[in-house]
Scaffold this motif. Structure first.
Motif, short mmCIF file in Angstrom:
data_model
loop_
_atom_site.label_atom_id
_atom_site.label_comp_id
_atom_site.label_asym_id
_atom_site.label_seq_id
_atom_site.Cartn_x
_atom_site.Cartn_y
_atom_site.Cartn_z
N LEU A 371 0.84 -1.21 0.00
CA LEU A 371 0.00 0.00 0.00
C LEU A 371 0.86 1.25 0.00
CD1 LEU A 371 -2.90 -1.01 2.39
CD2 LEU A 371 -2.98 -0.65 -0.08
N LEU A 374 2.55 1.73 -3.55
CA LEU A 374 1.76 2.22 -4.68
C LEU A 374 2.01 3.71 -4.97
CD1 LEU A 374 -1.65 0.38 -4.30
CD2 LEU A 374 0.01 0.18 -6.16
N TRP A 378 3.69 5.36 -8.28
CA TRP A 378 3.05 6.45 -9.01
C TRP A 378 4.06 7.59 -9.20
CZ3 TRP A 378 1.68 11.53 -8.06
CH2 TRP A 378 0.72 12.05 -8.93
N PHE A 397 -0.09 4.73 -15.00
CA PHE A 397 -0.41 3.69 -14.04
C PHE A 397 -1.70 3.00 -14.44
CE2 PHE A 397 -0.99 1.73 -9.93
CZ PHE A 397 0.31 1.40 -9.63
N PRO A 399 -4.72 0.38 -14.08
CA PRO A 399 -5.39 -0.22 -12.90
C PRO A 399 -4.93 -1.65 -12.65
CG PRO A 399 -7.00 0.77 -14.39
CD PRO A 399 -5.67 0.96 -15.04
N SER A 400 -4.59 -2.38 -13.73
CA SER A 400 -4.17 -3.77 -13.54
C SER A 400 -2.87 -3.84 -12.74
CB SER A 400 -3.97 -4.45 -14.89
OG SER A 400 -2.86 -3.91 -15.55
N LEU A 402 -2.26 -2.17 -10.10
CA LEU A 402 -2.61 -2.12 -8.68
C LEU A 402 -2.53 -3.50 -8.06
CD1 LEU A 402 -5.62 0.31 -8.45
CD2 LEU A 402 -3.86 0.04 -6.71
N GLY A 403 -3.25 -4.43 -8.70
CA GLY A 403 -3.28 -5.80 -8.22
C GLY A 403 -1.89 -6.41 -8.24
N ALA A 405 0.97 -4.89 -8.05
CA ALA A 405 1.82 -4.30 -7.02
C ALA A 405 1.55 -4.95 -5.66
CB ALA A 405 1.58 -2.79 -6.93
N LEU A 406 0.25 -5.05 -5.31
CA LEU A 406 -0.08 -5.65 -4.01
C LEU A 406 0.33 -7.11 -3.97
CD1 LEU A 406 -3.48 -4.10 -2.94
CD2 LEU A 406 -1.23 -3.85 -1.91
#
Lengths: 436, 406
Positions: A371, A374, A378, A397, A399-400, A402-403, A405-406
């Motif tokens: 978290l 991220l 960015w 960046f 959206p895919s 995001l997943g 990265a986490l």
């Protein structure tokens, strides 16, 4: 039970703020760095023609002599003038486009319009339909226009804005290389990246400012280069002022093939063409044709810039170092909990349970690090965009990511946690309880 | 001696923390490997971006004046040079292009058969005054004479084996003629033959870092009454380039109303443009270096503060037995130094391994040893800084701690 472990993990987080914070920061920095480069890589290796990429093919033939020293077995990327004309006329594909690019002195057909150089793509009518180019005004020219060497031009939105203030300019005239051309269409924003159809001067160049019929363009009074020209033999500049030089390749050629049967048919036609040219004495080599699909073509050409590939490797090196760092800190953290673990073990918790509890704690560190990573990623992408290089503008960046990265954060934290957790689960309960 | 006596207890204490120590050493070794190679890459790029081309860069400007075929234009090549030379602040002018503009190497052949190239060199062509406009330094032989130059129309787009007079860089001369006798030699590229009339010290058409950057031939031809579009060069009086280039570009456009003046740049701008993507990549690497140093510092200080907490009681005992605050501080500093040294030793191997990988995949050069020394110094310093906080906290542990909870 897992919920309890989460609770324990959060408690231990609060208890050892410094160690937990350091681990989180290490994971976050590693994730920020590697996800930045992954996002860049992801942007650069995207499909420039989603939905159509499976239908687009790049034919190549090999007109080179057999006695070229140090030449690769792969045929040249582009076509010579003669092969470009022959393959264009050959048909055998529902759609095909031959093309190249340069810049031409151009002005609007009005007395006060200043002459300036504009980039152009010379191509044939099917280009627009094949590549799904959206039109703002008017339409593409016709195959008849190609055959008649009609003086017609399609403008990009930006050029229409510059010369005609953005209004519908269809029917207006331009003076290009001293000849008068009629505007037949204006296209909307269109800039596929990588610019797969012509990667001679880099795969992430912008699309051109205007489009002219190929054969009209060839016949213009011009000597402004014909795109990057490659010649074999001892004079690399042989084709500089004459695009028809037989040993020089410079024309790009694409076909659209809608069914596997058409692909097989076209492949056979290329072989047959090569054999026939060999019989005529033009080709010396045995048929050496290629028919790569768009994605294969981009793979073959390694369009990802070397600097990006290297930076990606280095970014993952940083992630590895961050993981080693986290392993060290986790060993310390779990060691400090030895007493606590000893009590749990003495009260009947199995090694497995302790192991899982420690892993959950590692996973929580991973989530927190992810978290925090991220916004760092960015920030990293913002830095990439500030770079004055052609591919940088497209770094954004997704959206895919995001997943990813986490997921990457949790995975690296878990991997870093396995061994410390294993050690913690081996703690001898008696020894610990004694020293309490 | 005091230090040496201290080392033994440190080593035996570390032996009971094998895991953490090994991990820390591993981290330092990996950091050193990546750091050494990155600094090498960044420094190489910076060095390259300052490499001189051998021309009088601060005084040279370039004007791309594109001729439009089929359009009437009164200017001629010879007049254009005169117009440029008459512009205020301009010392000299020629038709041609400077380093960094559209340069490619040509194969160079020793004989007219042109079958086996002996070098790949940049062949720079320009009009009369090209060598003086560029400000090349002749170290042997002579510059062009007015009588030497072939007419443009006799050589343009023609293949000829009549040798054209040419200047050669020292680097190319040494490569081709190790005996030092380059003058008056004849050599060939794909189209022309050249006779070496003089040797210049440097002329780098590009700065790629490859060995043949400074391999060049320069030849001049005479331009006269033709309408000639393309690149024109000016050399200004020292310190007057911006004004002189502006005036020259205006004068050239006025003399050639049928041309399109597409680009007007100083050499400094061309250089900046040529290196901008390399330097941008370098800045990214610097950011990565910073991240790496931060992470390593976090790791070192994290583990150190853990140990300090763990050993509070022992520290208290040492203090109670007479150790000074300085002794405790020194202990942790010496411990850190030993761990970092171990990491650095391992890091040398890692750095060379990574270098081999990068050489293989990305054509990086061999990593010189002094980068490793610099990396080691940086890590020693970083380690000491990172351990300072925890060590000071350790030194502040009061002796009374020893008496508690025993």
């Amino acid at each position: 039970m897992l919920a309890y472990y989460f609770d324990l993990a959060l408690r231990s987080f609060r208890q050892h703020k410094t160690l937990a914070g350091l681990m989180m920061l290490a994971i976050a920095l590693g994730i920020g760095t590697s996800v930045t480069m992954l996002a860049v890589l992801h942007n650069l290796s995207g499909n420039p023609m989603p939905g159509r990429s499976g239908l687009l093919f790049h034919p190549q033939v090999d007109p080179r002599p057999t006695d070229l020293s140090a030449a690769s077995d792969e045929p040249p990327d582009d076509l010579t003038y003669i092969d470009a004309v022959n393959l264009y006329r050959m048909g055998a594909a529902p759609r095909r486009a031959v093309m190249s690019s340069n810049h031409l002195p151009t002005r609007a057909d009005a007395p006060d319009s200043p002459l300036a150089m504009y980039t152009d793509r010379a191509t044939t009518a099917d280009f627009f339909a094949m590549f799904g180019v959206p039109f703002l005004y008017g339409s593409a020219w016709s195959a008849q226009d190609d055959a008649n060497q009609a003086r017609v031009v399609v403008l990009s939105r930006a050029m229409n804005q510059k010369l005609f203030g953005g209004e519908n300019s269809v029917g207006r005239n331009l003076v290009i290389a001293t000849k008068t051309f009629r505007v037949v269409g204006v296209i909307d924003e269109w800039n596929p990246q990588p610019r797969f159809y012509d990667i001679n001067s880099g795969a992430f160049e912008q699309s051109e400012q205007m489009y002219l019929p190929f054969f009209t363009w060839l016949d213009l009074p011009q000597d402004y280069g014909y795109g990057p020209v490659n010649c074999w033999g001892n004079d690399p500049h042989a084709g500089e002022h004459n695009p028809k030089t037989p040993q020089c390749t410079w024309a790009q050629f694409w076909v659209e093939l809608d069914t596997p049967a058409q692909v097989a048919g076209y492949r056979a036609a290329l072989e047959q063409y090569s054999a026939q040219q060999r019989q005529l004495g033009r080709f010396q080599r045995a048929p050496n044709a290629r028919l790569r699909g768009l994605i294969d073509w981009l793979d073959y050409k390694h369009v990802i810039p070397v600097t990006v590939r290297m930076q990606t490797w280095i970014a993952f090196g940083v992630l590895l170092i961050c993981m080693v760092n986290t392993v060290g800190l986790m060993v310390a953290k779990f060691l400090r909990k030895s007493g606590e673990i000893g009590v749990r073990r003495a009260l009947g918790a199995s090694r497995r349970a302790v192991f899982v509890q420690c892993l959950v704690e590692a996973g929580v560190v991973g989530v927190a690090g992810g978290l925090l990573g991220l916004p760092l990623a960015w920030l990293g992408l913002w830095m990439v965009r500030q770079q004055p290089v052609s591919f940088a503008a497209s770094a954004h960046f997704d959206p895919s990511m995001l997943g990813i990265a986490l997921g990457l954060a949790v995975l690296s934290a878990l991997l870093a946690g396995v061994w410390p957790a294993l050690r913690a689960s081996r703690v001898a309960p008696a020894l610990q309880v004694k020293s309490l | 001696m005091r230090i040496l006596r201290q080392i033994r207890p440190i080593l035996s204490a570390l032996r009971s923390h094998k895991t953490a120590v090994t991990l820390l050493m591993l981290e330092i070794a990996l950091t050193m490997a990546v750091l050494g190679n990155l600094v090498f890459i960044v420094y190489g790029t910076m060095q390259r971006s300052h490499m001189a081309t051998g021309v009088a860069e601060s005084q040279i400007g370039w004007i791309q004046s594109i001729g439009v075929l089929g359009q009437d234009n009164p200017g001629t090549g010879a007049e254009n040079i005169a117009v440029l030379r008459n512009a205020p602040g301009v010392l000299d002018a020629a038709y041609g292009s400077p380093p960094f503009v559209g340069k490619e190497t040509n194969p160079i052949f020793p004989d007219a058969a042109r079958s086996r190239p002996v070098a790949h060199a940049y062949v720079v062509q320009g009009s009369q005054h090209m060598s003086t406009t560029l400000g090349l330094r002749i170290v042997q032989g002579r510059d062009f004479n007015d009588g030497d130059l072939p007419d443009l129309m006799d050589v343009f787009m023609k293949k000829t084996d009549t040798p054209l007079p040419a200047l050669m860089t020292q680097a190319l001369a040494q490569r081709l003629y190790p005996d030092g006798k380059a003058l008056e030699r004849i050599l060939y590229d794909g189209r022309y033959a050249y006779r070496v009339i003089g040797i210049i010290d440097h002329l780098r058409s590009e700065v790629t870092g490859r060995a043949n950057d400074d391999d060049a031939l320069l030849t001049e031809y005479r331009i006269g009454a033709q309408d000639l579009g393309g690149g024109y060069l000016i050399r200004s009086r020292p310190g007057q380039l911006p004004q002189a280039l502006k005036a020259a570009a205006a004068a050239l456009q006025k003399a050639n109303p049928g041309h399109v003046e597409n680009k007007v740049h100083t050499m400094a701008e061309l250089r900046e443009n040529y290196f901008k993507s390399d330097l941008a990549a370098g800045r990214m690497l610097v950011a990565i270096i910073a991240i790496l140093l931060v992470v390593t510092a976090l790791g070192v200080s994290g583990l150190a503060s853990f140990w300090v907490q763990q050993r509070r009681r022992q520290i208290g005992m040492r203090r109670a037995l007479g150790a000074t605050r300085g002794d405790i501080l020194n202990y942790f500093q010496a411990e850190n130094f030993l761990i970092v040294s171990g990491g650095v030793l391992l890091g040398v191997f890692f750095a060379y391994a990574l270098n081999l990988f990068l050489m293989h995949r990305f054509e990086l050069a061999h990593l010189p040893a002094h980068y490793l020394l610099a990396g080691a110094l940086a890590l020693w310093l970083l380690g000491q800084l990172a351990v300072l906080g925890p060590a000071l906290r350790a030194a502040a542990v009061p002796p009374a701690v020893a008496t508690r909870s025993v």
